[in-house]
Scaffold this active site. Structure first.
Site, PDB file in Angstrom:
ATOM      1  N   HIS A 172       0.702  -1.231   0.008  1.00 40.19           N
ATOM      2  CA  HIS A 172      -0.233  -0.118  -0.082  1.00 40.19           C
ATOM      3  C   HIS A 172       0.743   1.228  -0.064  1.00 40.19           C
ATOM      4  CE1 HIS A 172       0.024   0.785   4.571  1.00 40.19           C
ATOM      5  NE2 HIS A 172       0.162  -0.442   4.597  1.00 40.19           N
ATOM      6  N   CYS A 209       0.225   4.794  10.876  1.00 39.54           N
ATOM      7  CA  CYS A 209      -0.009   3.357  11.209  1.00 39.54           C
ATOM      8  C   CYS A 209      -0.168   3.160  12.748  1.00 39.54           C
ATOM      9  CB  CYS A 209       1.294   2.607  10.763  1.00 39.54           C
ATOM     10  SG  CYS A 209       2.156   3.215   9.210  1.00 39.54           S
TER      11      CYS A 209
HETATM   12  C1  LIG Z   1       7.895   1.560   8.556  1.00 41.22           C
HETATM   13  C2  LIG Z   1       6.794   0.714   8.555  1.00 41.22           C
HETATM   14  N1  LIG Z   1       6.913  -0.615   9.101  1.00 41.22           N
HETATM   15  C3  LIG Z   1       5.773  -1.397   8.757  1.00 41.22           C
HETATM   16  C4  LIG Z   1       4.635  -0.798   8.519  1.00 41.22           C
HETATM   17  C5  LIG Z   1       3.313  -2.041   8.805  1.00 41.22           C
HETATM   18  O1  LIG Z   1       2.972  -2.350   7.344  1.00 41.22           O
HETATM   19  P1  LIG Z   1       1.454  -2.658   7.210  1.00 41.22           P
HETATM   20  O2  LIG Z   1       0.560  -1.724   7.588  1.00 41.22           O
HETATM   21  O3  LIG Z   1       1.574  -3.084   5.763  1.00 41.22           O
HETATM   22  O4  LIG Z   1       1.370  -3.754   7.963  1.00 41.22           O
HETATM   23  C6  LIG Z   1       4.435   0.427   8.478  1.00 41.22           C
HETATM   24  C7  LIG Z   1       3.100   1.237   7.841  1.00 41.22           C
HETATM   25  O5  LIG Z   1       2.500   0.985   7.244  1.00 41.22           O
HETATM   26  C8  LIG Z   1       5.760   1.321   8.244  1.00 41.22           C
HETATM   27  O6  LIG Z   1       5.499   2.804   7.951  1.00 41.22           O
END
Ligand SMILES: Cc1ncc(COP(=O)(O)O)c(C=O)c1O
Length: 365
Positions: free
Chosen positions: A181, A306
């Site tokens: 995403h 996030c």
């Molecule tokens: C640096 C980082 N790691 C991990 C994630 C987690 O990814 P996801 O939302 O695809 O689980 C995010 C957030 O999107 C992020 O910015």
């Protein structure tokens, strides 16, 4: 993605024609992602997102050491998917070092060298931070790790995909996390790059898909979307990042001329993700500012989007030495493909207007 949701509905593990057609779609995506990372297709493990890939990296490496214990090193500004996983492994008996950062959010190679031990099994430092856009000196951190230990090196490159050139050979890392995403692909799909030969066990066990590193029937439409999204993002990356860097510079100028005491956070332009524009406003309640900006159509965040719904001062800003008061007046704006120069003019004016209004309100209260 539509064919994978309609006609090509087979299970990629089935040997019949419909299954094989679905398998071919996944193979194409694996090639696309491998090309973007300068990796080999067999080194790509598709997952259900960045958080899952981070979990697989940490838990999959330490699994080899269960019983004997070991030491993990992460930075104190990691995304929660690393931070909380590291802390969980700590509760399960592994020793954990959370490395501090400087006021711009950078991990120092000499601090890492001092933290490494003969029993360090894993180092995980993110490539680019999700709250302030700071880029880490990964190449140097890898060199220090190789010189001083036998540890596996993981980097969370979720924010960097589509923004920076990600070449796993140049970086020298063993494991690298990405998420669809962040490049306009579907949510809930990600991948872990695992260098051939890296000792990594699967965490989700079952039917042995993804070379037994991630069991479960693959999310074929999601994986297809990821492959195409990454290819499109890579094709436009250089031009688009140059454009977004100029827009960010324009927005920063506007904010700093309207609010002269606004403090830019993270590393300076050129050493940070080009789409990040972040400021701390002294004396401002970030939560109120965000609500007022939302009302006029500006979608910003305080720390990171996030961390679901959290408005507590960000652990990243606190680790950078910011006071809780200043950290609570932090504004994180990220630009994207659809952002225009006119948006910058409007956003700049509105942000300055709202910050001034909040300050006047505080004075007259
Ligand atoms: C640096 C980082 N790691 C991990 C994630 C987690 O990814 P996801 O939302 O695809 O689980 C995010 C957030 O999107 C992020 O910015």
């Amino acid at each position: 993605m539509l064919p994978a949701l309609t006609d090509t509905f087979g299970n990629p593990s089935s040997v019949h024609a419909t299954g094989r057609a679905a398998r071919a779609l996944i193979d194409t995506s694996r090639d696309q992602l491998a090309r973007a990372l300068n990796a080999r297709p067999r080194e790509i493990i598709f997952t259900g997102g960045g958080s899952e890939a981070d979990n697989l990296a940490l838990r999959g490496v330490v699994r080899r050491h269960s019983g004997s214990g070991g030491h993990l090193v992460i930075s104190s500004i990691e995304h929660e998917a690393i931070l909380e996983t590291g802390r969980d492994l700590n509760r399960l008996g592994f020793e954990l070092t959370e490395l501090g950062v400087d006021e711009m959010g950078r991990v120092s190679p000499s601090n890492l060298a001092a933290a490494l031990r003969p029993d360090t099994v894993l180092v995980s430092v993110m490539l680019a931070n999700n709250e302030v856009g700071t880029i880490q000196p990964i190449r140097e951190l890898v060199e220090v790790t190789r010189a001083e230990s036998q540890a596996v090196f993981h980097t969370d490159a979720t924010q960097a995909l589509g923004k920076l050139k990600l070449d796993v050979e140049e970086l020298g890392i063993d494991l690298l996390t990405v998420s669809a995403h962040k490049v306009y692909g579907p949510k809930g799909v990600g991948a872990l790059y695992a260098r051939h030969g890296t000792a990594l066990d699967g965490v989700i066990t079952g039917g042995g898909q993804e070379r037994a590193r991630r069991s479960g029937t693959e999310n074929v439409p999601g994986v297809v979307g990821f492959g195409v999204a990454v290819e499109l993002a890579e094709a436009e990356r250089e031009v688009e990042m140059k454009r977004q860097a100029q827009l960010c510079a324009d927005l920063s100028r506007r904010i700093q001329s309207g609010v002269p005491d606004a403090i830019p956070t993270g590393t300076p332009p050129g050493e940070r993700l080009a789409n990040f524009c972040t400021f701390a406003f002294p004396g401002i309640e970030g939560e109120l500012l965000l609500m007022r900006l939302d009302r006029v159509g500006i979608c910003g965040s305080a720390g990171s989007a996030c961390t679901s719904g959290s408005l507590a001062p960000s652990h990243v800003l606190l680790a950078m030495g910011m006071s809780p008061e200043l950290a609570s007046g932090h504004l994180r704006l990220t630009l994207g493909r659809a952002t225009t120069a006119a948006d910058m003019e409007r956003a700049g004016d509105l942000i300055c207007r709202e910050v001034t209004a909040l300050r006047q309100r505080a004075l007259s209260a």
